[in-house]
Design an enzyme around this catalytic site. Structure first.
Site, PDB file in Angstrom:
ATOM      1  CG  ASP A   1      36.888  37.376  37.049  1.00  0.00           C
ATOM      2  OD1 ASP A   1      37.040  36.690  36.028  1.00  0.00           O
ATOM      3  OD2 ASP A   1      37.112  38.601  37.110  1.00  0.00           O
TER       4      ASP A   1
ATOM      5  CE  LYS B   1      37.543  39.412  30.641  1.00  0.00           C
ATOM      6  NZ  LYS B   1      38.147  39.717  31.948  1.00  0.00           N
TER       7      LYS B   1
ATOM      8  CD  GLN C   1      40.086  42.742  32.873  1.00  0.00           C
ATOM      9  OE1 GLN C   1      38.998  42.180  32.841  1.00  0.00           O
ATOM     10  NE2 GLN C   1      41.191  42.136  32.489  1.00  0.00           N
TER      11      GLN C   1
END
Ligand code: GUN
Length: 292
Positions: free
Chosen positions: A119, A52, A96
């Site tokens: 997200d 990412k 994450q």
């Protein structure tokens, strides 16, 4: 049989974003900035977060990796999130998952400012997504929608079977595919570990999204001719013939299923790169929104 090339489509999307970023910067605007928080040293999570951050560099975004030790307390992590929420230079950030067991994942996700939640995991954004209001769509389902759209795969009125009910993939995927949209308007069935006569259901599917996290679970005898297959799984399977000691496998037994499929995503190179591209797209959206 056509391979749904996530590498190619994600590169197309990244090129589109890079062009927009260079225009923004040429206009004297701020560069989009994504931060990623990683807690611990889980191998797969480290790989994803690094990918990412690298993708940010490639398209001209700023990025910050916040790498915290495995024994980080929930309190310290919440403090870090609070800092990111108030730091005006950060347009969006992700934490994450999975988090170490001693940290309450839901509490952490709820601490993220919904306007920076690229997200799309905060309940506010999940609610907006379910109500078809503008928001950050979770990156993996968003990537699958984009892949179906860019390959012009007809979904209207089709039988879509979503395998898995996770908050990250299965649940949002099932909601999005049932909504009125280009890659939508489908009749959606969600199957999971308690489903009976699973293969009777999968055999009737025109499109299958496999997101159950069991390697090579879906086999050729469970699908019909011409099915469209989206494989979200990515598991490390021990393999002594490989130098690194493992190979990557999806939730789909590629060899048998690809013989019957009209379209299929490979693993790796299918859904994975799309997830990263859509996270970047959400970060660009966050920057545009913060611009006011
Ligand atoms: N773990 C697996 N997929 C994801 C994702 O899309 N976002 C985050 N933050 N963690 C994940």
């Amino acid at each position: 049989m056509t391979i749904l090339d996530g590498n190619k489509i994600s590169n197309d999307i990244k090129d589109e974003i890079a062009k927009e970023v260079s225009l923004m910067v040429a206009n004297g605007e701020k560069t989009p900035h994504l931060a990623a928080v990683l807690v611990g040293t889980d191998g797969a999570s480290m790989t994803y977060v690094n990918a990412k951050v690298k993708a940010c560099e490639k398209i001209g975004f700023n990025s910050t990796l916040i790498d915290l030790p495995e024994d980080t307390t929930e309190e310290v992590l919440l403090e870090k999130i609070s800092e990111l929420n108030t730091n005006d230079d950060i347009d969006g950030f992700i934490v994450q998952l999975p988090l170490p067991k001693h940290i309450d994942e839901q509490k952490v996700l709820m601490a993220i400012d919904p306007d920076k939640d690229v997200d799309g995991f905060h309940p506010t954004n999940v609610g907006k997504m379910a109500l078809d209001l503008p928001t950050f769509l979770p990156a993996t389902p968003y990537g699958i929608i984009e892949l179906l759209e860019r390959y012009n795969i007809e979904t209207s009125g089709k039988n879509v079977v979503v395998m898995g009910r996770s908050h990250i993939v299965g649940r949002p995927m099932s909601i999005l595919m049932s909504q009125k949209r280009k890659a939508g308007d489908a009749t959606v069935t969600v199957v999971h570990s308690r489903t009976k006569n699973l293969d009777e259901i999968t055999k009737k599917a025109d499109i299958i999204v496999a997101a159950i996290g069991i390697s090579e679970f879906l086999t050729g005898d469970m699908v019909k001719e011409g099915v469209v297959i989206i494989d979200v799984g990515i598991t490390r399977v021990p393999d002594e013939t490989k130098q690194r000691g493992y190979r990557l496998a999806g939730d789909v037994h590629f060899e048998s299923v690809s013989k019957k499929a009209s379209y299929i995503t490979p693993v790796p190179g299918g859904v994975g790169p799309m997830t990263i591209a859509m996270l970047l797209k959400n970060t660009l959206l966050a920057r545009e929104r913060h611009r006011g």
